[in-house]
Scaffold this motif. Structure first.
Motif, short mmCIF file in Angstrom:
data_model
loop_
_atom_site.label_atom_id
_atom_site.label_comp_id
_atom_site.label_asym_id
_atom_site.label_seq_id
_atom_site.Cartn_x
_atom_site.Cartn_y
_atom_site.Cartn_z
N LEU A 1 0.83 -1.21 0.00
CA LEU A 1 0.00 0.00 0.00
C LEU A 1 0.85 1.25 0.00
O LEU A 1 1.86 1.33 0.71
CB LEU A 1 -0.93 0.01 1.21
N PRO A 2 0.46 2.26 -0.77
CA PRO A 2 1.22 3.52 -0.78
C PRO A 2 0.78 4.44 0.37
O PRO A 2 -0.04 5.34 0.20
CB PRO A 2 0.87 4.12 -2.15
N MET A 3 1.31 4.18 1.55
CA MET A 3 0.98 5.02 2.71
C MET A 3 2.20 5.16 3.59
O MET A 3 3.20 4.48 3.41
CB MET A 3 -0.21 4.44 3.49
N HIS A 4 2.11 6.05 4.54
CA HIS A 4 3.22 6.33 5.44
C HIS A 4 3.53 5.09 6.27
O HIS A 4 2.64 4.34 6.64
CB HIS A 4 2.83 7.51 6.35
N PHE A 5 4.82 4.90 6.57
CA PHE A 5 5.23 3.69 7.28
C PHE A 5 4.64 3.61 8.70
O PHE A 5 4.47 2.52 9.23
CB PHE A 5 6.77 3.59 7.32
N MET A 6 4.32 4.74 9.30
CA MET A 6 3.71 4.73 10.64
C MET A 6 2.32 4.09 10.59
O MET A 6 1.94 3.32 11.47
CB MET A 6 3.63 6.14 11.21
N ARG A 7 1.56 4.39 9.56
CA ARG A 7 0.24 3.78 9.41
C ARG A 7 0.36 2.29 9.14
O ARG A 7 -0.42 1.49 9.66
CB ARG A 7 -0.53 4.44 8.27
N LYS A 8 1.34 1.92 8.32
CA LYS A 8 1.55 0.49 8.05
C LYS A 8 1.90 -0.25 9.33
O LYS A 8 1.43 -1.37 9.56
CB LYS A 8 2.66 0.31 7.02
N ASN A 9 2.72 0.37 10.17
CA ASN A 9 3.08 -0.26 11.44
C ASN A 9 1.85 -0.46 12.33
O ASN A 9 1.71 -1.49 12.99
CB ASN A 9 4.13 0.56 12.18
N GLU A 10 0.98 0.54 12.36
CA GLU A 10 -0.23 0.41 13.17
C GLU A 10 -1.14 -0.70 12.63
O GLU A 10 -1.70 -1.47 13.40
CB GLU A 10 -1.00 1.74 13.21
N ILE A 11 -1.27 -0.77 11.33
CA ILE A 11 -2.09 -1.83 10.73
C ILE A 11 -1.46 -3.20 11.02
O ILE A 11 -2.16 -4.16 11.34
CB ILE A 11 -2.26 -1.60 9.21
N ASN A 12 -0.13 -3.29 10.94
CA ASN A 12 0.55 -4.55 11.22
C ASN A 12 0.42 -4.95 12.69
O ASN A 12 0.35 -6.14 13.01
CB ASN A 12 2.02 -4.48 10.82
#
Length: 133
Positions: free
Chosen positions: A31-42
């Motif tokens: 997904l093309p999003m900020h790594f902080m959001r990816k970390n929260e989703i993970n």
């Protein structure tokens, strides 16, 4: 939406939920999003995986047969002595004849509750889980 290849990979996997979670984590990384959001989703995905593991432990751990046998024996003995306890309460009826239907009704209710408890000990055997997995 899943591609036919992904759907086939999930269906043919040995452990379908883990394969679906793997595909989900790969999709999150793309997904093309900020790594902080990816970390929260993970993090949320990890919590979901932990919950899945706990549910599988519940599914695979058998309920000891002793518990259900003990409950059934206790209810049987209790119901065997129930007419003696009801004898004084039904003193107004002729020859205490109403004690028989009362004992039968209480027996049906208690054995019904015991059967429900037996079914609820292993809910995965009565639920159509193949449709979900």
């Amino acid at each position: 939406r899943l591609s036919p290849e992904q759907a086939d990979a999930i269906i043919s996997a040995t452990h379908r939920p883990n394969r679906a979670l793997f595909d989900l984590s790969v999709a999150i990384e793309k997904l093309p999003m900020h790594f902080m959001r990816k970390n929260e989703i993970n993090k949320n995905l990890s919590i979901f995986e932990d919950t899945l593991g706990g549910s599988e432990r519940l599914l695979s751990s058998p309920v000891p047969l002793f518990y259900s046998r003990h409950t059934a024996r206790f209810i049987s003995i209790w119901l065997l002595f129930l007419p003696f306890a009801l004898y004084g309460q039904f003193g107004d009826s002729w020859n205490h004849i109403m004690m028989i239907p009362a004992s039968l009704l209480i027996s049906v209710f208690l054995f019904g509750i015991e059967e429900l408890a037996t079914q609820l000990e292993e809910p995965f055997t009565i639920l159509p889980m193949q449709g979900f997995c």
